[in-house]
Write a protein that holds these residues in place. Structure first.
Motif, PDB file in Angstrom:
ATOM      1  N   SER A 141       0.783   4.185  -2.890  1.00 31.49           N
ATOM      2  CA  SER A 141       0.525   5.588  -2.568  1.00 31.49           C
ATOM      3  C   SER A 141       1.565   6.522  -3.171  1.00 31.49           C
ATOM      4  O   SER A 141       1.300   7.711  -3.353  1.00 31.49           O
ATOM      5  CB  SER A 141       0.493   5.778  -1.049  1.00 31.49           C
ATOM      6  N   GLY A 174      -5.822   7.234  -3.912  1.00 34.56           N
ATOM      7  CA  GLY A 174      -6.346   6.115  -3.135  1.00 34.56           C
ATOM      8  C   GLY A 174      -7.294   5.226  -3.919  1.00 34.56           C
ATOM      9  O   GLY A 174      -7.288   3.998  -3.756  1.00 34.56           O
ATOM     10  N   ALA A 200      -5.369   2.903  -6.037  1.00 32.27           N
ATOM     11  CA  ALA A 200      -4.788   1.845  -5.208  1.00 32.27           C
ATOM     12  C   ALA A 200      -5.837   0.802  -4.849  1.00 32.27           C
ATOM     13  O   ALA A 200      -5.544  -0.405  -4.814  1.00 32.27           O
ATOM     14  CB  ALA A 200      -4.179   2.455  -3.945  1.00 32.27           C
ATOM     15  N   GLU A 236     -11.177  11.093  -0.849  1.00 33.30           N
ATOM     16  CA  GLU A 236      -9.955  11.117  -0.044  1.00 33.30           C
ATOM     17  C   GLU A 236      -9.453  12.544   0.188  1.00 33.30           C
ATOM     18  O   GLU A 236      -8.921  12.859   1.259  1.00 33.30           O
ATOM     19  CB  GLU A 236      -8.877  10.289  -0.750  1.00 33.30           C
ATOM     20  N   PHE A 262      -1.078   8.557   5.000  1.00 33.53           N
ATOM     21  CA  PHE A 262      -1.083   7.193   4.475  1.00 33.53           C
ATOM     22  C   PHE A 262      -1.846   6.248   5.399  1.00 33.53           C
ATOM     23  O   PHE A 262      -2.703   5.474   4.949  1.00 33.53           O
ATOM     24  CB  PHE A 262       0.357   6.708   4.287  1.00 33.53           C
ATOM     25  N   GLN A 302       0.818  -1.204   0.000  1.00 38.67           N
ATOM     26  CA  GLN A 302       0.000   0.000   0.000  1.00 38.67           C
ATOM     27  C   GLN A 302       0.857   1.263   0.000  1.00 38.67           C
ATOM     28  O   GLN A 302       0.479   2.283  -0.598  1.00 38.67           O
ATOM     29  CB  GLN A 302      -0.946  -0.001   1.211  1.00 38.67           C
ATOM     30  N   ARG A 361      -5.334   4.245   3.840  1.00 41.14           N
ATOM     31  CA  ARG A 361      -4.960   3.146   2.949  1.00 41.14           C
ATOM     32  C   ARG A 361      -4.993   1.758   3.609  1.00 41.14           C
ATOM     33  O   ARG A 361      -5.892   0.949   3.305  1.00 41.14           O
ATOM     34  CB  ARG A 361      -3.582   3.419   2.344  1.00 41.14           C
TER      35      ARG A 361
END
Length: 643
Positions: A300, A325, A328, A466, A414, A296, A418
């Protein structure tokens, strides 16, 4: 004329001032002197409104020797911190107003003034008409700051406005003279009303010009204490409270997970037997958790998605954040799909759930220690206002550094979104596979499907928005310590999945009526939650946006406006209400046999009621009498007609 001997030659000096060496000594001494407070606590003085030349009567509440800032309170209840240069005594202020009035009366526009010639051969004088024109032109360049009452009919047009400082010194002095002549009368006549900061041009122009918009975060930075000041208002019971929380929270989560895994998941099963050590730790599981965090983190840092700026910090800087995000999340979903196609058994997470939790807890502890140690080298303007008390345990729990970064990698941002939220969805999917395996089902049960779909919708919505996380208190105000680290990496993924974990061992049949009812309930909760948050974000960004410009508002003395119509006129926190309705829809699929599946709902209500109390205290201090008026207009906090 008094003479002094020169220290180098021994001869008398013709200068009336001290020799250079004596003067230097005095300056050095003054630098190390601790200047006493000029004004005492309880004094009534005149305080300058930040960003303007307008003075009001204020009362001194406290004085900080280190920062040399006075905490004062205005008549409407607004508390601000002012420098000594922004405060003057009532006597001196009135004398200055009187002098400025006498000067203005003596300087008649029709009375010509002599001007020096630019050269000895030039002896002509400016005419009275030209003098008047020049003075008018100068006055047109000066903006006057003025407080004017705002009537109820214009509440919906109010937004965040403040007067900015004039950079030109001459213009500033002229504006100060003009303003001082009117300040005394205005402060007496308007102290009891509601105000909106405006500016206007010279009176000959006759037009009122609205000020530039100022974001709520800039006002928030003015009213909150500087990050260099030590934290005095301790939360969660202070040092003793956070000490017990650090140990009780991890144990409470462990007890919850043990209960969910038992056949009898009732609270009567306590006291629980502590599980064997091999069921709590496994190095392979620890490696999987590390790989998940690393994956992750790499996602990012990928140069995809937009790069946005965060809110202005105390030092005037703004940090940049990569908003990717959702990409991801899509990549993670594809990777999980490929793994399922390769027949990877994700029920392994259910079989080793306690080991996954203890691995995450160890990583949380190590990360919190690292964050606390590195904060010792952080500058004062990088410290969080809520975690700089000087007490090791308290600061370790609350977090000392506001935005810890390793180059461009923001650790707090982060962890907030995430690994925890995406891990939540992945664990739910693992529980779905585990239920099919343990209950010998070809397809997941309706209860398990509803829990997975409802919570997936919430996570996708949060990651899609986000960017809005950058305006939340977690990012703007709270430090990053054990509290947020544990919440992001351990509490969220291992307690918010308790419904799915419970259903693996405790299946529950749902009728068509209950399925439709739960879908409707979650939809209504989501609509309230998303609509309220979208209105709040749009209003903060641009109060003139057509989507929110129709909303009625109450202006405050700090320049902000409080929405009192629509969902925000129904209750003070409609977003909290929507969140609670969704939490109820997540828990009801588990039935009514045990209380354990409702842990999330109980926790959520407790959290939001506590956060509401924090909001009430800060808003009452920040907005003063405007907040009292807002509470009368919107009496209920979260639940209409109840609370």
């Amino acid at each position: 004329m008094r003479k002094f001997k020169n220290l180098k030659t021994g001869r008398p000096s013709q200068s009336e001032s001290f020799p250079p060496s004596r003067t230097l000594d005095i300056k050095i001494d003054r630098r190390y002197m601790r200047m006493p407070a000029r004004f005492q606590i309880g004094d009534t003085v005149m305080g300058r409104w930040p960003g303007s030349n307008l003075y009001y009567e204020v009362k001194v509440l406290s004085y900080d020797n280190k920062t040399r800032l006075y905490t004062v309170i205005y008549k409407d209840g607004t508390e601000l911190e002012l420098k000594e240069s922004d405060i003057t005594s009532l006597t001196i202020f009135k004398q200055g107003v009187a002098r400025s009035r006498s000067r203005s009366r003596s300087r008649s526009p029709g009375r010509p003034r002599r001007s020096r010639s630019r050269s000895p051969a030039r002896t002509s004088r400016r005419s009275s008409t030209r003098t008047t024109d020049v003075r008018k032109e100068k006055l047109k360049e000066v903006l006057e700051v003025r407080l004017t009452p705002v009537s109820m009919a214009h509440e919906n047009n109010t937004n965040n406005k403040h007067e900015k400082k004039e950079e030109n010194n001459a213009a500033t002095n002229t504006a100060s003279t003009i303003t001082e002549e009117k300040t005394e009368t205005e402060s007496e006549n308007q102290a009891g009303g509601r105000y909106n900061l405006r500016r206007r041009k010279d009176q000959g122009d006759g037009k009122t010009v609205e000020l530039e918009q100022k974001t709520e975060t800039e006002t928030l930075l003015q009213t909150k204490p500087p990050t260099g000041i030590k934290t005095s208002d301790l939360e969660f019971g202070g040092r003793v409270g956070v000490f017990f929380l650090m140990f009780l929270l991890p144990l409470a989560v462990l007890g919850l997970l043990i209960l969910c895994s038992q056949k009898d998941a009732s609270l009567q099963s306590f006291p629980l037997e502590f599980p064997a050590l091999q069921s709590l730790w496994d190095w392979q599981v620890f490696g999987i958790v590390l790989l998940w965090l690393l994956l992750q983190a790499v996602l990012s840092l990928l140069p995809i998605g937009k790069l946005v700026e965060g809110m202005p910090l105390k030092n005037g800087k703004t940090l940049k954040y990569r908003i990717n995000g959702f990409y991801a999340l899509l990549f993670t979903a594809v990777a999980v799909g490929v793994a399922v196609y390769q027949e990877v058994d994700f029920s392994y997470i259910h079989a080793h759930f306690l080991q996954f939790y203890t691995s995450a807890l160890l990583i949380v502890t190590l990360l919190s220690v690292y964050l606390f140690v590195r904060s010792r080298w952080a500058s004062k303007d990088e410290l969080a206002p809520g975690g700089n008390s000087g007490y090791i345990i308290y600061d370790f729990f609350m977090g000392r550094e506001l935005n810890p970064r390793i180059k461009n990698f923001d650790i707090k941002f982060f962890c907030e979104m995430r690994p925890g939220l995406m891990g939540w969805v992945l664990i739910n999917f693992a529980m779905l596979q585990a239920e099919m395996k343990h209950q010998n089902l070809e397809t997941p049960s309706p209860a398990m499907l509803l829990v997975n779909i409802f919570q997936l919708l919430w996570v996708v919505d949060g990651i899609w928005h986000e960017e809005k996380l950058l305006t939340m208190m977690d990012i703007v105000y709270d430090g990053f310590g054990f509290m947020l680290t544990f919440g992001d990496l351990a509490f969220v993924p291992f307690t918010f999945t308790c419904q799915a974990y419970y259903l693996v061992s405790h299946p529950n049949e749902l009728s068509i009526f209950w399925i439709i009812t739960l879908i409707t309930m979650d939809g209504v909760g989501y609509y309230i939650f998303r609509k309220a948050n979208s209105q709040k974000f749009a209003f903060r960004k641009n109060p003139s946006d057509p989507a929110v410009s129709h909303l009625k508002t109450i202006p405050t003395a700090t320049g902000n406006s409080l929405i009192v119509s629509g969902l925000w006129g129904w209750v003070r926190h409609p977003n909290y209400l929507g969140d609670i309705i969704m939490g109820l829809a997540w828990s009801l699929p588990c039935g009514f046999n045990n209380l354990i599946p409702y842990f999330y709902l109980i926790y959520l209500i407790t959290l939001l009621v506590h956060r509401n109390a924090r909001d009430e205290r800060q808003c009452r201090k920040k907005y003063g009498s405007a907040w009292e008026e807002y509470c009368k207009a919107v009496p209920y906090r979260i639940f209409p007609g109840i609370y």
